[in-house]
Write an enzyme that holds these catalytic residues in place. Structure first.
Site, PDB file in Angstrom:
ATOM      1  N   ASN A   9       0.747  -1.036   0.233  1.00  0.00           N
ATOM      2  CA  ASN A   9      -0.395   0.416  -0.059  1.00  0.00           C
ATOM      3  C   ASN A   9       1.218   1.358   0.344  1.00  0.00           C
ATOM      4  OD1 ASN A   9      -1.534   2.280  -0.047  1.00  0.00           O
ATOM      5  ND2 ASN A   9      -2.306   1.725   2.949  1.00  0.00           N
ATOM      6  N   GLU A  97      -6.962   4.731   8.157  1.00  0.00           N
ATOM      7  CA  GLU A  97      -6.779   5.822   7.769  1.00  0.00           C
ATOM      8  C   GLU A  97      -7.473   6.210   6.893  1.00  0.00           C
ATOM      9  OE1 GLU A  97      -2.310   5.579   5.656  1.00  0.00           O
ATOM     10  OE2 GLU A  97      -1.528   4.721   7.326  1.00  0.00           O
ATOM     11  N   GLU A 165      -5.328  -5.458  10.403  1.00  0.00           N
ATOM     12  CA  GLU A 165      -4.508  -4.412  10.845  1.00  0.00           C
ATOM     13  C   GLU A 165      -4.815  -3.323  12.318  1.00  0.00           C
ATOM     14  OE1 GLU A 165      -2.749  -2.712   6.969  1.00  0.00           O
ATOM     15  OE2 GLU A 165      -3.819  -2.062   6.921  1.00  0.00           O
ATOM     16  N   GLY A 171       2.691   1.833  11.113  1.00  0.00           N
ATOM     17  CA  GLY A 171       3.157   3.472  10.691  1.00  0.00           C
ATOM     18  C   GLY A 171       3.966   3.179  12.093  1.00  0.00           C
ATOM     19  N   SER A 211       3.175  -2.454  10.418  1.00  0.00           N
ATOM     20  CA  SER A 211       5.186  -2.458   9.879  1.00  0.00           C
ATOM     21  C   SER A 211       5.666  -4.072  10.245  1.00  0.00           C
ATOM     22  CB  SER A 211       5.125  -1.869  11.829  1.00  0.00           C
ATOM     23  OG  SER A 211       4.415  -0.621  12.320  1.00  0.00           O
TER      24      SER A 211
HETATM   25  C1  PEP Z   1      -0.761  -0.009   5.703  1.00  0.00           C
HETATM   26  O1  PEP Z   1      -0.794   0.932   5.117  1.00  0.00           O
HETATM   27  O2  PEP Z   1      -1.697  -0.830   5.521  1.00  0.00           O
HETATM   28  C2  PEP Z   1       0.476  -0.092   7.194  1.00  0.00           C
HETATM   29  C3  PEP Z   1       0.239  -1.546   7.756  1.00  0.00           C
HETATM   30  O3  PEP Z   1       1.089   0.672   6.814  1.00  0.00           O
HETATM   31  P1  PEP Z   1       2.539  -0.263   7.297  1.00  0.00           P
HETATM   32  O4  PEP Z   1       3.228  -1.348   6.868  1.00  0.00           O
HETATM   33  O5  PEP Z   1       3.683   0.977   7.577  1.00  0.00           O
HETATM   34  O6  PEP Z   1       2.919  -0.030   9.029  1.00  0.00           O
END
Ligand code: PEP
Length: 249
Positions: A9, A97, A165, A171, A211
């Site tokens: 993503n 988000e 998630e 992030g 992450s």
């Molecule tokens: C995401 O945007 O779905 C995500 C998991 O971001 P990150 O890997 O940066 O935590």
């Protein structure tokens, strides 16, 4: 046997020019795998040029968002048909988000998932608890609620992928421990078995996001119910994304 999905993503990173250069290099360096699908989700402005480059590659194209109407006076929105027309196969629905910054509710997300699958694409439905909810022992309740509402009256569940998630892991650099993620994935599979049936639940692809990076991918992919990952930050550099795709599970 469930297929593995490794999805990147890009969020609001990379101009069309940067996207073209990045994807050309990615296509050149990618290895082919029989058991995994690799997917990238660039910003809307990059989808068309990227789709042209991906034409002769096994990498699939995804979008980060969509509106739930097909056409009409909806300034600033993009419809499922528009995405399908340029070769988009997957659409992320309900990313945290979108929920937390843009106020998307489970009801809105439900309409998006419904139109995406009706249009013949696959929806990646994102669910996950916030830190406070985890600390209050509400993880399962939150995830159950999000799934039940977002999947209401959706029959073609075989075109839905669920991405667990946890918001506190996105992030932030804090990954859920593989066993923490696995526990929620098992819970989701059992929930889907109750809502639909055991067969559907067994075939449902459930991926983890939060992450994910080269340092933790191998451990995460060892878990039986983690069928892949949704990667944010670590998919923006070719080498780290390639290492994640090339996980040893
Ligand atoms: C995401 O945007 O779905 C995500 C998991 O971001 P990150 O890997 O940066 O935590």
């Amino acid at each position: 046997m469930r297929r593995v999905i490794i999805a990147g993503n890009w969020k609001m990173y990379k101009t069309p020019t940067e996207s073209i250069n990045f994807v050309k290099e990615l296509v050149e360096k990618e290895k082919k795998y029989d058991n995994r699908d690799v997917l990238i989700c660039p910003p809307f402005t990059s989808l068309y040029p990227v789709s042209e480059i991906l034409r002769n590659s096994s990498i699939k194209l995804g979008a980060q968002n969509v509106f739930f109407e097909d056409v009409g006076p909806y300034t600033g929105e993009i419809s499922p048909f528009m995405l399908k027309d340029i070769g988009v196969e997957y659409v992320i629905c309900g990313h945290s988000e979108r929920r937390n910054i843009f106020g998307e509710t489970d009801e809105i997300i439900n309409k998006k998932v419904k139109r995406v699958v009706e249009t013949g694409m696959k929806a990646i439905l994102c669910v996950g608890e916030k830190l406070e909810q985890r600390e209050n022992g509400e993880t399962f309740k939150v995830v159950e609620n999000q799934i039940k509402k977002s999947l209401e009256k959706i029959d073609n569940i075989e075109n839905v992928v669920i991405a667990y998630e946890p918001v506190w892991a996105i992030g932030t650099g804090k990954t859920a421990l593989p066993e923490q993620a696995e526990e929620v994935h098992i819970f989701i599979r059992e929930l889907i078995s109750k809502i639909y049936n055991k067969d559907i639940a067994e075939n449902l692809i459930i991926i983890y996001g939060g992450s994910v990076k080269p340092e933790n991918i191998d451990q995460l992919m060892k878990e039986k119910d983690i069928d892949g990952v949704l990667v944010g930050g670590a998919c923006l550099q070719i080498d780290s994304f390639l290492r994640i795709i090339d996980y040893r599970g």
